[in-house]
Design a protein around this motif. Structure first.
Motif, mmCIF file in Angstrom:
data_model
loop_
_atom_site.group_PDB
_atom_site.id
_atom_site.type_symbol
_atom_site.label_atom_id
_atom_site.label_comp_id
_atom_site.label_asym_id
_atom_site.label_seq_id
_atom_site.Cartn_x
_atom_site.Cartn_y
_atom_site.Cartn_z
ATOM 1 N N VAL A 180 -26.118 28.284 2.877
ATOM 2 C CA VAL A 180 -24.786 27.737 3.146
ATOM 3 C C VAL A 180 -23.758 28.852 2.988
ATOM 4 O O VAL A 180 -24.023 29.902 2.384
ATOM 5 C CB VAL A 180 -24.442 26.582 2.188
ATOM 6 C CG1 VAL A 180 -25.405 25.423 2.371
ATOM 7 C CG2 VAL A 180 -24.437 27.053 0.732
ATOM 8 N N TRP A 181 -22.577 28.626 3.569
ATOM 9 C CA TRP A 181 -21.481 29.554 3.339
ATOM 10 C C TRP A 181 -21.013 29.418 1.899
ATOM 11 O O TRP A 181 -20.854 28.310 1.380
ATOM 12 C CB TRP A 181 -20.311 29.268 4.274
ATOM 13 C CG TRP A 181 -20.581 29.508 5.725
ATOM 14 C CD1 TRP A 181 -20.545 28.602 6.732
ATOM 15 C CD2 TRP A 181 -20.934 30.761 6.337
ATOM 16 N NE1 TRP A 181 -20.854 29.189 7.935
ATOM 17 C CE2 TRP A 181 -21.092 30.522 7.723
ATOM 18 C CE3 TRP A 181 -21.130 32.060 5.854
ATOM 19 C CZ2 TRP A 181 -21.439 31.522 8.615
ATOM 20 C CZ3 TRP A 181 -21.470 33.061 6.743
ATOM 21 C CH2 TRP A 181 -21.623 32.793 8.110
ATOM 22 N N ARG A 182 -20.819 30.541 1.258
ATOM 23 C CA ARG A 182 -20.292 30.523 -0.103
ATOM 24 C C ARG A 182 -18.863 29.986 -0.086
ATOM 25 O O ARG A 182 -18.069 30.331 0.792
ATOM 26 C CB ARG A 182 -20.308 31.942 -0.692
ATOM 27 C CG ARG A 182 -19.783 32.005 -2.122
ATOM 28 C CD ARG A 182 -20.001 33.379 -2.732
ATOM 29 N NE ARG A 182 -19.234 34.430 -2.075
ATOM 30 C CZ ARG A 182 -17.954 34.677 -2.328
ATOM 31 N NH1 ARG A 182 -17.266 33.896 -3.177
ATOM 32 N NH2 ARG A 182 -17.341 35.677 -1.722
ATOM 33 N N ARG A 183 -18.564 29.140 -1.042
ATOM 34 C CA ARG A 183 -17.198 28.643 -1.150
ATOM 35 C C ARG A 183 -16.284 29.773 -1.622
ATOM 36 O O ARG A 183 -16.554 30.391 -2.662
ATOM 37 C CB ARG A 183 -17.114 27.480 -2.143
ATOM 38 C CG ARG A 183 -17.715 26.180 -1.639
ATOM 39 C CD ARG A 183 -17.445 25.072 -2.635
ATOM 40 N NE ARG A 183 -17.877 23.786 -2.141
ATOM 41 C CZ ARG A 183 -18.737 22.970 -2.772
ATOM 42 N NH1 ARG A 183 -19.252 23.351 -3.929
ATOM 43 N NH2 ARG A 183 -19.078 21.812 -2.258
ATOM 44 N N GLY A 242 -12.642 23.245 1.364
ATOM 45 C CA GLY A 242 -13.820 24.088 1.279
ATOM 46 C C GLY A 242 -13.789 25.180 0.249
ATOM 47 O O GLY A 242 -14.743 25.955 0.144
ATOM 48 N N VAL A 271 -28.771 27.268 -1.732
ATOM 49 C CA VAL A 271 -28.599 26.214 -2.732
ATOM 50 C C VAL A 271 -29.713 25.192 -2.580
ATOM 51 O O VAL A 271 -30.277 24.997 -1.488
ATOM 52 C CB VAL A 271 -27.227 25.508 -2.586
ATOM 53 C CG1 VAL A 271 -26.095 26.491 -2.807
ATOM 54 C CG2 VAL A 271 -27.094 24.841 -1.230
ATOM 55 N N GLU A 312 -13.321 26.904 -3.753
ATOM 56 C CA GLU A 312 -13.649 26.647 -5.160
ATOM 57 C C GLU A 312 -12.428 27.023 -5.996
ATOM 58 O O GLU A 312 -12.150 28.209 -6.191
ATOM 59 C CB GLU A 312 -14.856 27.481 -5.591
ATOM 60 C CG GLU A 312 -15.222 27.322 -7.056
ATOM 61 C CD GLU A 312 -16.317 28.276 -7.494
ATOM 62 O OE1 GLU A 312 -16.391 28.581 -8.699
ATOM 63 O OE2 GLU A 312 -17.095 28.727 -6.622
ATOM 64 N N ARG A 359 -21.596 20.940 1.396
ATOM 65 C CA ARG A 359 -21.611 22.364 1.722
ATOM 66 C C ARG A 359 -21.696 22.558 3.235
ATOM 67 O O ARG A 359 -22.055 21.657 3.981
ATOM 68 C CB ARG A 359 -22.777 23.069 1.031
ATOM 69 C CG ARG A 359 -22.787 22.929 -0.481
ATOM 70 C CD ARG A 359 -21.519 23.460 -1.140
ATOM 71 N NE ARG A 359 -21.303 24.879 -0.903
ATOM 72 C CZ ARG A 359 -21.768 25.844 -1.690
ATOM 73 N NH1 ARG A 359 -22.466 25.521 -2.779
ATOM 74 N NH2 ARG A 359 -21.523 27.106 -1.408
ATOM 75 N N THR A 396 -22.785 34.183 2.236
ATOM 76 C CA THR A 396 -23.708 33.054 2.158
ATOM 77 C C THR A 396 -24.400 33.023 0.802
ATOM 78 O O THR A 396 -24.399 34.001 0.049
ATOM 79 C CB THR A 396 -24.776 33.140 3.258
ATOM 80 O OG1 THR A 396 -25.600 34.304 3.047
ATOM 81 C CG2 THR A 396 -24.135 33.202 4.633
ATOM 82 N N ALA A 425 -26.573 20.389 -2.204
ATOM 83 C CA ALA A 425 -26.036 20.798 -0.908
ATOM 84 C C ALA A 425 -24.992 19.846 -0.343
ATOM 85 O O ALA A 425 -24.377 20.152 0.682
ATOM 86 C CB ALA A 425 -27.175 20.941 0.105
#
Length: 651
Positions: A195-198, A238, A44, A240, A52, A41, A49
């Protein structure tokens, strides 16, 4: 993808797939080895956001609204004061000496017999239990109003917490943040969220033949289309994307790029280097990254057999097939579900529709096959028209509406079969105009003109004869054709079936095409050039596909001869010109503008008629009417002349 590695033994370069697995078994092994879960996580700012995925429930810290407020411009009142108000007996209220606007804290209570002016959104003062609209009152001197109707308690006011109550969950875990969620969070004063990290996804394309878009394209080279399209697909699901570019088939450079990506990213997606070609060394380098390593190398899919799935030191490593269609199908089918779990996203739900397959679709026993289709609306429902462009096509995905699945135990889908179509988008958007037949660059300005007016046109290049067959079956509105009837010497009209009418388009000069400076053809007539070609056994031609109008012209020139290259039958003028320009063939027949585009010599043969077979019953359709109107516009005629064509209206 298939050049010889510089320092690997020849025997190693000929290894086959490790073991071809059924699709479901390959997927089971991959998911069991990976055990995918969100990668972590991060917090942000609300401004960043959008899109996300929320990692934990977000409760409201305050009530919304935080106070009782007016819903209209008017007066804050006590409803009891107006219980007996009527047109015959109006009630007079004395105005308090303040006006409440937004952001103003009330200072004066509303006592019996009084009212306070208030604006929409203003805090309701002490003592008031309703707001009356200004339009339903009358002035009564400088400091009063008259009211001629009663009002209920709570009228035109919003109580504190009536929208959101403190402690209520605003956005739940797993929600993809959109503009609505941002509005709710901002209303509660939330400045940042967890948020969940990409997941960072390293993207590499492999092969000596690859050139980055924008760079000069050398002989036997192709542009790297897989890298950009995989990056876009990663972002859609989802991730990066982290591009490491196109890496040549050099073991040391490729090893370095793969290890760097493995160290810096949460996942690696490569394309190319998975099949049994001599240059396919990538899978051996993947095996060096750590346990458990490769879990599937070769999957019973079409397209997509060369797919490699691995999990190395806890990170997924995937090698997609090099051909674009294969790469995209295998990514979405086998890789995207795990990527979405790493990103904290829910599984993608695919919309499906039923459609009729109008023609037989052959398949290969033992491999699950995905066949891309375009959907056409017919009188008795949807028809799914297969796009037979092969796994090397870069346009098939953009032209398809979805795909059908042919199970591994089937060798074909029979014509007329009702089949389930998995859509690429949530909804079917039927075109306003369906054009099936021969393709010509002259169509492009017309289609662009229709798009300006919101007319959606579906253009499918199936050849003149294919277009006529589609028109007879009711699958299209217009069929572009250029067919010469050998018996009459008349273009197109003799080929019309009942219920069709001819709409004239433009004229295109066809000619004998060759590389400039070839002494066998320079300065000769078409007949002399063909005779010279037939007299030289080393002279290779390039033909056209059966059913093409140009094929009729070629067969007429050859008079029954079948020279070397006759069986080479591409489907377009551009393919003919490219084969000659690159030395695969010495001569062929194509139109003048294409010969000029490729810098080829051109001996005019005859002007052909590029016309349109219109299904008469479709003439009244909006798209057809717009097409016919655009065909006559001065701008269209000018565009045709610029392309080297002569409008039929000027002949």
């Amino acid at each position: 993808m298939n050049s010889l590695p510089r320092d690997l033994p020849a025997g190693a370069a000929q290894e086959q797939f490790l073991h071809v697995l059924p699709r479901d078994e390959a997927l089971r092994r991959f998911e069991a080895a990976l055990q995918a879960r969100p990668v972590g996580t991060e917090r942000v700012a609300l401004s960043g956001a959008l899109g996300r995925v929320v990692a934990s429930d977000i409760p409201a810290a305050i009530d919304v609204p935080p106070f009782d407020r007016a819903l209209v411009d008017g007066f804050a009142v006590r409803s009891a004061d107006l219980a007996d108000a009527s047109a015959a007996l109006p009630v007079r209220l004395r105005l308090n000496p303040e006006t409440i606007a937004c952001g103003v804290v009330p200072a004066v209570a509303v006592e019996p017999g009084t009212a306070t002016p208030i604006a929409t959104g203003g805090p309701v003062p002490r003592g008031a239990d309703a707001v009356i609209m200004v339009e339903t009152t009358e002035p009564a001197g400088p400091d009063g109003i008259e009211v001629r109707r009663p009002i209920s308690p709570g009228a035109f006011l919003s109580f504190a917490g009536s929208d959101i109550t403190a402690g209520e969950t605003l956005v739940r875990r797993g929600t993809i943040v959109g503009s609505r969620e941002i509005g709710v969070l901002a209303a509660c004063g939330v400045a940042e969220i967890e948020v969940w990290r990409r997941p960072r996804v390293g993207i590499l394309s492999t092969g000596d033949e690859l050139v980055a878009p924008g760079e000069p394209l050398g002989p036997a080279s192709i542009y790297d289309s897989n890298g950009p399209v995989v990056a876009a697909a990663v972002a859609e699901n989802g991730g990066e994307p982290v591009s490491y570019g196109a890496v040549p088939d050099d073991p040391d450079r490729l090893r370095g790029a793969i290890r760097r990506a493995h160290a810096e990213c949460d996942m690696i997606v490569l394309s190319g280097g998975t099949s049994k070609g001599a240059g396919d060394l990538t899978y051996r380098l993947v095996a060096e990254l750590g346990p458990p390593g490769i879990v599937a190398h070769g999957v019973a899919l079409k397209p997509g057999k060369p797919l490699l799935l691995a999990v190395c030191a806890g990170k997924p490593v995937v090698i997609l097939p090099g051909f674009p269609t294969s790469a995209m199908f295998t990514f979405h089918d086998m890789v995207a579900p795990s990527l979405r779990r790493l990103a904290g996203l829910p599984p993608r739900s695919a919309a499906k529709v039923q459609a009729t397959i109008p023609m037989r679709v052959p398949s290969e026993l033992g491999r699950t096959e995905f066949v891309m289709v375009s959907l056409l609306g017919l009188e008795d429902g949807l028809a799914a028209y297969p796009l037979g462009k092969g796994s090397g096509s870069v346009t098939a995905f953009s032209q398809a509406d979805g795909f059908i699945t042919v199970e591994a135990l089937a060798d074909a889908v029979a014509a007329g079969t009702r089949s389930e179509v998995t859509l690429f988008t949530p909804h079917v958007t039927e075109p306003d105009l369906v054009i099936m037949g021969s393709h010509c660059l002259g169509l492009e300005p017309i289609i662009s003109r229709l798009a300006e007016d919101g007319i959606r046109a579906r253009l499918m290049a199936v050849g003149s004869q294919g277009g006529l067959a589609a028109a007879r079956r009711g699958e299209c509105d217009i069929a572009p054709i250029h067919l010469l009837d050998p018996a009459t010497g008349i273009y197109n009209r003799p080929y019309l079936a009942p219920g069709m009418e001819l709409v004239e388009g433009w004229r295109r000069m066809q000619g004998f095409v060759y590389r400039r400076g070839d002494p066998r053809f320079e300065g000769r007539s078409p007949a002399e050039a063909v005779a010279s070609a037939l007299a030289d056994p080393d002279c290779h031609m390039v033909n056209r596909n059966a059913g093409a109008g140009t094929r009729i012209v070629i067969d007429g020139l050859l008079g029954g001869a079948r020279p070397e290259g006759y069986s080479n039958q591409p489907r377009s003028h551009n393919a003919v010109a490219a084969a000659i320009a690159r030395g695969r063939a010495d001569w062929g027949v194509a139109i003048g503008p294409v010969a000029e585009l490729y810098g080829l010599g051109f001996i005019p043969i005859a002007e052909e008629h590029f016309d349109f077979a219109l299904v008469s019953s479709r003439r009244g359709r909006r798209g057809v009417a717009a097409f016919l109107a655009a065909l006559e516009e001065p701008a269209t005629l000018a565009s045709l002349r610029k392309l080297g064509f002569r409008p039929a209206a000027e002949s």
